[in-house]
Design a protein around this motif. Sequence first.
Motif, PDB file in Angstrom:
ATOM      1  N   VAL A 111      39.676  40.482  45.576  1.00 40.71           N
ATOM      2  CA  VAL A 111      39.617  40.632  44.120  1.00 40.71           C
ATOM      3  C   VAL A 111      39.142  42.040  43.763  1.00 40.71           C
ATOM      4  O   VAL A 111      39.702  42.702  42.880  1.00 40.71           O
ATOM      5  CB  VAL A 111      38.682  39.575  43.502  1.00 40.71           C
ATOM      6  N   ALA A 112      38.117  42.512  44.467  1.00 44.79           N
ATOM      7  CA  ALA A 112      37.606  43.860  44.204  1.00 44.79           C
ATOM      8  C   ALA A 112      38.661  44.917  44.514  1.00 44.79           C
ATOM      9  O   ALA A 112      38.840  45.875  43.749  1.00 44.79           O
ATOM     10  CB  ALA A 112      36.349  44.104  45.033  1.00 44.79           C
ATOM     11  N   ALA A 113      39.372  44.750  45.628  1.00 39.86           N
ATOM     12  CA  ALA A 113      40.407  45.722  46.001  1.00 39.86           C
ATOM     13  C   ALA A 113      41.521  45.764  44.959  1.00 39.86           C
ATOM     14  O   ALA A 113      42.047  46.837  44.637  1.00 39.86           O
ATOM     15  CB  ALA A 113      40.976  45.373  47.374  1.00 39.86           C
ATOM     16  N   LYS A 114      41.865  44.611  44.416  1.00 36.93           N
ATOM     17  CA  LYS A 114      42.933  44.556  43.415  1.00 36.93           C
ATOM     18  C   LYS A 114      42.552  45.321  42.153  1.00 36.93           C
ATOM     19  O   LYS A 114      43.373  46.029  41.568  1.00 36.93           O
ATOM     20  CB  LYS A 114      43.249  43.097  43.073  1.00 36.93           C
ATOM     21  N   HIS A 115      41.285  45.206  41.741  1.00 35.63           N
ATOM     22  CA  HIS A 115      40.869  45.814  40.474  1.00 35.63           C
ATOM     23  C   HIS A 115      40.353  47.245  40.622  1.00 35.63           C
ATOM     24  O   HIS A 115      40.439  48.027  39.679  1.00 35.63           O
ATOM     25  CB  HIS A 115      39.794  44.949  39.818  1.00 35.63           C
ATOM     26  N   ILE A 116      39.819  47.584  41.794  1.00 37.90           N
ATOM     27  CA  ILE A 116      39.253  48.921  41.988  1.00 37.90           C
ATOM     28  C   ILE A 116      40.240  49.849  42.681  1.00 37.90           C
ATOM     29  O   ILE A 116      40.331  51.029  42.362  1.00 37.90           O
ATOM     30  CB  ILE A 116      37.934  48.841  42.790  1.00 37.90           C
ATOM     31  N   GLY A 117      40.976  49.320  43.655  1.00 39.68           N
ATOM     32  CA  GLY A 117      41.972  50.128  44.353  1.00 39.68           C
ATOM     33  C   GLY A 117      41.351  51.039  45.394  1.00 39.68           C
ATOM     34  O   GLY A 117      40.314  50.728  45.987  1.00 39.68           O
ATOM     35  N   ASP A 118      41.978  52.196  45.610  1.00 33.96           N
ATOM     36  CA  ASP A 118      41.499  53.137  46.618  1.00 33.96           C
ATOM     37  C   ASP A 118      40.073  53.579  46.307  1.00 33.96           C
ATOM     38  O   ASP A 118      39.694  53.753  45.152  1.00 33.96           O
ATOM     39  CB  ASP A 118      42.404  54.372  46.666  1.00 33.96           C
ATOM     40  N   GLY A 119      39.298  53.773  47.362  1.00 36.26           N
ATOM     41  CA  GLY A 119      37.924  54.226  47.186  1.00 36.26           C
ATOM     42  C   GLY A 119      36.926  53.107  47.008  1.00 36.26           C
ATOM     43  O   GLY A 119      35.758  53.360  46.701  1.00 36.26           O
ATOM     44  N   LEU A 120      37.356  51.865  47.212  1.00 31.19           N
ATOM     45  CA  LEU A 120      36.456  50.727  47.068  1.00 31.19           C
ATOM     46  C   LEU A 120      35.323  50.797  48.093  1.00 31.19           C
ATOM     47  O   LEU A 120      35.552  50.969  49.282  1.00 31.19           O
ATOM     48  CB  LEU A 120      37.238  49.426  47.265  1.00 31.19           C
ATOM     49  N   LEU A 121      34.083  50.671  47.611  1.00 31.49           N
ATOM     50  CA  LEU A 121      32.908  50.614  48.479  1.00 31.49           C
ATOM     51  C   LEU A 121      32.146  49.331  48.176  1.00 31.49           C
ATOM     52  O   LEU A 121      31.827  49.045  47.022  1.00 31.49           O
ATOM     53  CB  LEU A 121      31.999  51.827  48.255  1.00 31.49           C
ATOM     54  N   VAL A 143      34.176  45.639  35.842  1.00 31.97           N
ATOM     55  CA  VAL A 143      33.129  44.658  36.135  1.00 31.97           C
ATOM     56  C   VAL A 143      33.502  43.304  35.544  1.00 31.97           C
ATOM     57  O   VAL A 143      33.443  42.268  36.214  1.00 31.97           O
ATOM     58  CB  VAL A 143      31.766  45.126  35.577  1.00 31.97           C
ATOM     59  N   GLY A 144      33.889  43.306  34.278  1.00 29.89           N
ATOM     60  CA  GLY A 144      34.248  42.058  33.617  1.00 29.89           C
ATOM     61  C   GLY A 144      35.458  41.395  34.248  1.00 29.89           C
ATOM     62  O   GLY A 144      35.499  40.168  34.395  1.00 29.89           O
ATOM     63  N   GLU A 145      36.441  42.195  34.637  1.00 27.98           N
ATOM     64  CA  GLU A 145      37.645  41.640  35.248  1.00 27.98           C
ATOM     65  C   GLU A 145      37.332  40.969  36.583  1.00 27.98           C
ATOM     66  O   GLU A 145      37.819  39.870  36.879  1.00 27.98           O
ATOM     67  CB  GLU A 145      38.677  42.756  35.438  1.00 27.98           C
ATOM     68  N   ILE A 146      36.507  41.638  37.396  1.00 28.43           N
ATOM     69  CA  ILE A 146      36.141  41.068  38.696  1.00 28.43           C
ATOM     70  C   ILE A 146      35.315  39.805  38.503  1.00 28.43           C
ATOM     71  O   ILE A 146      35.558  38.774  39.147  1.00 28.43           O
ATOM     72  CB  ILE A 146      35.372  42.106  39.539  1.00 28.43           C
ATOM     73  N   TYR A 147      34.338  39.876  37.606  1.00 23.73           N
ATOM     74  CA  TYR A 147      33.473  38.715  37.374  1.00 23.73           C
ATOM     75  C   TYR A 147      34.295  37.506  36.934  1.00 23.73           C
ATOM     76  O   TYR A 147      34.125  36.396  37.460  1.00 23.73           O
ATOM     77  CB  TYR A 147      32.419  39.040  36.320  1.00 23.73           C
ATOM     78  N   GLU A 148      35.169  37.699  35.972  1.00 17.09           N
ATOM     79  CA  GLU A 148      35.940  36.578  35.437  1.00 17.09           C
ATOM     80  C   GLU A 148      36.836  35.957  36.499  1.00 17.09           C
ATOM     81  O   GLU A 148      36.923  34.728  36.614  1.00 17.09           O
ATOM     82  CB  GLU A 148      36.773  37.043  34.241  1.00 17.09           C
TER      83      GLU A 148
END
Length: 201
Positions: A111-121, A143-148
Amino acid sequence: MREFVFTVEYDKGADEVMDLFIDNPDLHSKTMAVHATNESMWRLDRITGPTEVLEEFDAVVESVTLCNEVIGMCGAPVVEWNFETLSSTPNGRIVYSCREEGEGIQSIPYVAAKHIGDGLLMQAERRGNQYQWRLLIDDDDTVGEIYEEVDDGLSEGLSLSVQRISKPECWLEEGFDSDDLPPEQQAALEAAVEFGYYETP
């Protein structure tokens, strides 16, 4: 950059691996590295605890990774899971794993990779019934997109809470290796660091 810190809490019986952490408060896991794309996730974890508990951990994880009916924390089926212990001591393990999940709402790294993309830490830590995640994010809308998406998809017996969205705290390792410490001493050492005992006045 902002640090998004949130925790998934597990009811007993919701996850076989997390049940070990719930039953054994001295068992602790922290990521050394975790990376994800929309298709796969791979990570290194440092697991510490009493010798007999780590032996049980080895057996449970080996059993789970071979099971064909494993479900991710958000309900998507795990279609492939490779697991290897890279280092083993009486009180510690360094474990590599690579996992792919099928259709549906996938686990947090996806989910984080989908919303943040390259550079995810990311960082993750497990103790007791809590699985805490830290993400570095440069956009509050993300933040809101990942949380939901995570909250909507959590499997039964799991709940989500947010600790903070703030300026990043220290992401650096403390500079020592505590694998060989007894669990009681390691817990005391971690508590001392957390409460600033070693900080310069």
